[in-house]
Write an enzyme that holds these catalytic residues in place. Structure first.
Site, PDB file in Angstrom:
ATOM      1  NE  ARG A 146      -5.545   0.864  -1.628  1.00  0.00           N
ATOM      2  CZ  ARG A 146      -5.611   1.730  -0.099  1.00  0.00           C
ATOM      3  NH1 ARG A 146      -4.469   1.091  -0.305  1.00  0.00           N
ATOM      4  NH2 ARG A 146      -5.992   1.931   0.285  1.00  0.00           N
TER       5      ARG A 146
ATOM      6  CG  ASN B 234      -2.045  11.639   2.853  1.00  0.00           C
ATOM      7  OD1 ASN B 234      -1.746  10.076   2.365  1.00  0.00           O
ATOM      8  ND2 ASN B 234      -1.509  11.501   4.341  1.00  0.00           N
ATOM      9  CE  LYS B 235      -4.785   6.191   4.583  1.00  0.00           C
ATOM     10  NZ  LYS B 235      -5.915   4.875   3.853  1.00  0.00           N
TER      11      LYS B 235
ATOM     12  CD  GLN C 171      -2.949   1.858   6.710  1.00  0.00           C
ATOM     13  OE1 GLN C 171      -3.532   3.207   7.558  1.00  0.00           O
ATOM     14  NE2 GLN C 171      -3.743   2.414   5.780  1.00  0.00           N
TER      15      GLN C 171
ATOM     16  CG  ASP D  77      -2.838   7.906  -1.147  1.00  0.00           C
ATOM     17  OD1 ASP D  77      -2.522   8.598  -0.391  1.00  0.00           O
ATOM     18  OD2 ASP D  77      -2.480   6.837  -1.441  1.00  0.00           O
TER      19      ASP D  77
ATOM     20  NE  ARG E 223       0.235   1.128   3.239  1.00  0.00           N
ATOM     21  CZ  ARG E 223       1.386   1.964   3.491  1.00  0.00           C
ATOM     22  NH1 ARG E 223       2.261   1.333   3.446  1.00  0.00           N
ATOM     23  NH2 ARG E 223       0.845   3.339   4.010  1.00  0.00           N
ATOM     24  N   GLY E 224       0.719   2.753   0.113  1.00  0.00           N
ATOM     25  CA  GLY E 224       0.943   3.340   0.063  1.00  0.00           C
ATOM     26  C   GLY E 224       1.198   4.386  -1.797  1.00  0.00           C
ATOM     27  CB  ALA E 225       0.885   6.989  -3.552  1.00  0.00           C
TER      28      ALA E 225
HETATM   29  C1  LIG Z   1       4.252   7.688   0.459  1.00  0.00           C
HETATM   30  S1  LIG Z   1       2.820   7.768   0.137  1.00  0.00           S
HETATM   31  C2  LIG Z   1       1.632   8.614   0.632  1.00  0.00           C
HETATM   32  C3  LIG Z   1      -0.020   7.688   0.958  1.00  0.00           C
HETATM   33  O1  LIG Z   1      -0.124   6.945   0.181  1.00  0.00           O
HETATM   34  C4  LIG Z   1       0.205   7.279   2.356  1.00  0.00           C
HETATM   35  O2  LIG Z   1       0.109   8.848   3.040  1.00  0.00           O
HETATM   36  C5  LIG Z   1      -1.649   6.493   2.749  1.00  0.00           C
HETATM   37  O3  LIG Z   1      -2.170   7.502   2.533  1.00  0.00           O
HETATM   38  C6  LIG Z   1      -1.364   5.279   2.600  1.00  0.00           C
HETATM   39  O4  LIG Z   1      -2.587   4.477   1.979  1.00  0.00           O
HETATM   40  P1  LIG Z   1      -3.267   3.856   2.026  1.00  0.00           P
HETATM   41  O5  LIG Z   1      -4.640   3.272   2.406  1.00  0.00           O
HETATM   42  O6  LIG Z   1      -2.321   3.196   3.655  1.00  0.00           O
HETATM   43  O7  LIG Z   1      -2.379   2.959   0.923  1.00  0.00           O
END
Ligand SMILES: CSC[C@@H](O)[C@@H](O)C(=O)COP(=O)(O)O
Length: 364
Positions: free
Chosen positions: A90, A254-255, A203, A244, A53-55
């Site tokens: 996603r 973002n999250k 996370q 993201d 996960r993470g962009a």
């Molecule tokens: C360098 S990653 C930046 C974002 O992807 C991160 O902050 C985030 O929101 C991740 O969300 P996730 O749902 O865990 O994929």
């Protein structure tokens, strides 16, 4: 970055040159397990079920997912099928679409016989580029932390608040929000990180705390609602988060919960920075609130929690009344007016169309 002293990435090509290994992030911090992906279904499962996960890491996994898919079927129809299955995993992180579009632009025009090798090469390049971009984000962000450290008369510590995990586990290495933190730590600036737990999937508690601990960075886990209180009491020198999808005009998705941190930072004059590599900028959208698709995930992520019991076993428990319904909005959008700067691989941009245009004249 290092795990128990060994340099590690969250994705890498296996020794046989075609399987792709990932760290199963759903198991952290209680277990460290490697999963080998061998086909399109494995890659889709890894992204959809958040083993990765993470962009940026979602983008890198999609690129390798395409290579794995082409290994089985390198026809036009095979490519299109893989594109649409990976794209559907996603909705919010734009790096997914970006990586697949890179594949379409560079691999699809090739003859079938050339596609597999070229796809693996491009996936590896996307990974290496991500590492270089994040390292540059670290260098630019380090200067910001250095300035704050100097303003404090080089006494005490620089307190940084971060939300979710925008660390090396969310990228191929360094992280985005964490790259400046790691570089500051490595250069001898005493940093302390307030880690938002980041409900519902935690996370922050499970991944960011694990990463920072492995690297020896001082940190304290806080509940998601504590940031405003800490800012009111001068306990936060700056916030750095990841994203993201950032729009061409500088709105940051973002999250979930990032927006509330930005509001609190604004009210307390705490600088609020976002670390991002350029593939996270969606040049096709302007208004983040209206245009960015926000992922809604299963309600059980809110009604249940998973953790380690005293006897060491990992268990999932329900924390609500049986009949409770829950909404699970995974991301929110922070309007550009609340953002102090966007830390990119090319430098720190103002969160605006004009600011991004200065650094990315080739993209606008
Ligand atoms: C360098 S990653 C930046 C974002 O992807 C991160 O902050 C985030 O929101 C991740 O969300 P996730 O749902 O865990 O994929």
């Amino acid at each position: 970055m290092k795990v128990n002293g060994t340099s590690t990435r969250p994705i890498w090509l296996d020794d046989d040159g075609w399987g792709v290994n990932i760290i199963d992030q759903t198991k952290l911090p209680h277990a460290y397990e490697i999963v080998r992906m061998e086909n399109l279904a494995d890659a889709c499962h890894a992204i959809f079920d958040m083993l990765v996960r993470g962009a940026p890491l979602i983008g890198a996994t999609a690129a390798y997912g395409m290579a794995l898919a082409l290994k089985k079927d390198a026809s036009d129809a095979g490519f299109d099928q893989a594109y649409s299955e990976l794209y559907a995993t996603r909705p919010t992180a734009v790096n997914l679409r970006w990586a697949l579009d890179e594949m379409r632009a560079q691999i699809f025009p090739l003859a079938e016989g050339e596609r597999i090798g070229a796809a693996y090469k491009l996936a590896a390049q996307i990974c290496e580029d991500d590492v270089a971009q994040n390292s540059s984000i670290g260098d630019h962000g380090l200067k910001i932390i250095q300035e704050i450290w100097e303003k404090k008369g080089k006494t005490g510590v620089v307190n940084i608040l971060t939300h979710c995990n925008a660390g090396w586990l969310a990228t191929v290495d360094w992280g985005t929000a964490t790259a400046p933190i790691y570089k500051a730590h490595d250069s001898g600036i005493p940093v302390h990180v307030w880690v938002d737990e980041t409900r519902p999937r935690n996370q922050g508690a499970s991944l960011t705390a694990w990463e920072l601990g492995n690297h020896g960075v001082d940190h304290t886990l806080i509940v998601d609602n504590a940031g405003g209180h800490l800012m009111q009491h001068g306990e936060v020198d700056l916030c750095i988060v990841g994203t993201d999808r950032t729009t061409a005009s500088g709105d940051v998705c973002n999250k979930i919960g990032t927006y509330l941190k930005a509001l609190a930072a604004h009210d307390n004059d705490v600088p609020f920075y976002v670390g991002l590599p350029s593939p996270t900028i969606d040049w096709t959208v302007d208004d983040g609130v209206k245009e960015i698709p926000i992922e809604e995930r299963d309600a059980t992520e809110v009604t249940e929690m998973t953790g380690r019991l005293k006897d060491g076993t990992v268990a999932t428990v329900t924390i609500t009344p049986e009949s409770c319904t829950a909404g699970n909005y995974a991301f929110d959008v922070t309007p550009r007016k609340y953002i102090t700067g966007l830390i990119t691989e090319r430098g720190v941009a103002k969160a605006s169309k004009e600011g991004l245009a200065v650094l990315f004249p080739d993209k606008v």
